[in-house]
Motif scaffolding. Sequence first.
Motif, mmCIF file in Angstrom:
data_model
loop_
_atom_site.group_PDB
_atom_site.id
_atom_site.type_symbol
_atom_site.label_atom_id
_atom_site.label_comp_id
_atom_site.label_asym_id
_atom_site.label_seq_id
_atom_site.Cartn_x
_atom_site.Cartn_y
_atom_site.Cartn_z
ATOM 1 N N LYS A 172 15.517 4.798 2.364
ATOM 2 C CA LYS A 172 15.063 3.998 1.229
ATOM 3 C C LYS A 172 14.364 2.717 1.647
ATOM 4 O O LYS A 172 13.474 2.231 0.940
ATOM 5 C CB LYS A 172 16.263 3.662 0.334
ATOM 6 N N LYS A 196 9.346 2.403 5.420
ATOM 7 C CA LYS A 196 8.209 3.230 5.014
ATOM 8 C C LYS A 196 7.017 2.935 5.922
ATOM 9 O O LYS A 196 6.726 1.775 6.235
ATOM 10 C CB LYS A 196 7.836 2.944 3.567
ATOM 11 N N ASP A 215 12.301 -1.916 0.232
ATOM 12 C CA ASP A 215 11.578 -1.139 -0.764
ATOM 13 C C ASP A 215 10.262 -1.828 -1.108
ATOM 14 O O ASP A 215 10.234 -3.004 -1.468
ATOM 15 C CB ASP A 215 12.441 -0.971 -2.015
ATOM 16 N N GLU A 216 9.150 -1.085 -1.014
ATOM 17 C CA GLU A 216 7.829 -1.681 -1.216
ATOM 18 C C GLU A 216 7.665 -2.239 -2.621
ATOM 19 O O GLU A 216 7.097 -3.315 -2.814
ATOM 20 C CB GLU A 216 6.742 -0.641 -0.940
ATOM 21 N N SER A 237 9.905 13.385 2.528
ATOM 22 C CA SER A 237 9.550 12.140 3.210
ATOM 23 C C SER A 237 8.063 11.987 3.481
ATOM 24 O O SER A 237 7.635 10.907 3.892
ATOM 25 C CB SER A 237 10.310 12.024 4.545
ATOM 26 N N LYS A 295 2.825 3.732 6.276
ATOM 27 C CA LYS A 295 1.641 4.180 5.555
ATOM 28 C C LYS A 295 0.411 3.934 6.422
ATOM 29 O O LYS A 295 0.327 2.922 7.132
ATOM 30 C CB LYS A 295 1.492 3.433 4.220
ATOM 31 N N LYS A 304 1.714 8.790 3.787
ATOM 32 C CA LYS A 304 2.937 7.996 3.663
ATOM 33 C C LYS A 304 4.121 8.796 4.184
ATOM 34 O O LYS A 304 4.276 9.976 3.870
ATOM 35 C CB LYS A 304 3.168 7.605 2.203
ATOM 36 N N HIS A 305 4.948 8.133 4.977
ATOM 37 C CA HIS A 305 6.184 8.733 5.485
ATOM 38 C C HIS A 305 7.310 7.726 5.302
ATOM 39 O O HIS A 305 7.181 6.554 5.686
ATOM 40 C CB HIS A 305 6.055 9.107 6.962
ATOM 41 N N THR A 306 8.402 8.165 4.717
ATOM 42 C CA THR A 306 9.541 7.290 4.459
ATOM 43 C C THR A 306 10.707 7.675 5.359
ATOM 44 O O THR A 306 10.942 8.852 5.636
ATOM 45 C CB THR A 306 9.975 7.380 2.989
#
Length: 325
Positions: A262, A265, A285-286, A238, A267, A257-259
């Motif tokens: 899905k 997120k 989702d980006e 992640s 950043k 970045k940390h997710t």
Amino acid sequence: MADSATAPPPPSPNHIVPPILAPPLPTKPAFTFPRRPPIRVTSEFDSDSSVFFHKISCKFHEKLAKLKFSFQNHTNGDIVEPQVSFISKHLSIHYDVEDQNALLKASLEVGPRLQLRAVHDVKAQQGELSMVANLAEPGYALELSSMVPSVGMPRATLKFPLGEVSVEERAEEELRPMLSINGILKGQILNGVYTAQFMDEDLKLRYAFKDDEMSFIPSISLPSNALSFAFKRRFGPSDKLSYLYNFDSNFWSAVYKHTYGKDLKFKSGYDSEVRLGWASLWVGDEVGKAKTAPMKMKVQLMLQVPQDDIKSSALMFRVKKRWDI
């Protein structure tokens, strides 16, 4: 004796069993209205530019073609850049309502290995014709393309598994036409991928090493000798840190970045060239489409903090929503 006396008589051999009639089939109406194709509406708003972007599209004829209408409008209600498009496998028409101009694109499969393509700008009366031939070996193709009206020799591009090379004629002012060679080559070296991209007199060399946890990507441009390297480190499934440094300008940038699953997120980063720190939060989702996001909606929140003027920090957002009608 008593049971045999009360038994029913055997059926007569001349007895006829009545046939079982099937239920009547439903009658088909003499006229039915055609089924309306599904309509997709997508709207997006960017607070930085204060502009709405809308797109309405539908597929018909068993999804063989698509009709699309797109436009932008500002917060004051003005509609700008309306466009109507008809898109199919072999023919596409893009019409700009404001410019009253159309861009036509067509393709034709002449054979299993030969394809013809054409692009024409109606207002400019210019276009391009190209022919693509897939050679016998897989991954090899030859493309010849020429501007219409023709201004010189056609451009030739050879594509192969390790890259491609293009040769074209360029005319410069007060000079004779010269041949220009551009291309890109790729290959494997020491568990990494090297890339050589050349254009006229410029050459860019790049090497990318990557494993499950780390990526190291140095690159150099010649003859300017501009050297840079990128470093990426993954600390788990992640968390990821990226760093880029340019030796010729001493500018650098970093992104963390940390997710969270899905569809969420976080950043944050800093860019020394513009002296700006920032942080953003993505819902959805980006890089994906809105149809795969929760409730078919993507949201981005971003905070920008200039290093030289913290008081001018800005909070921006972007929203994208899709409706299926």
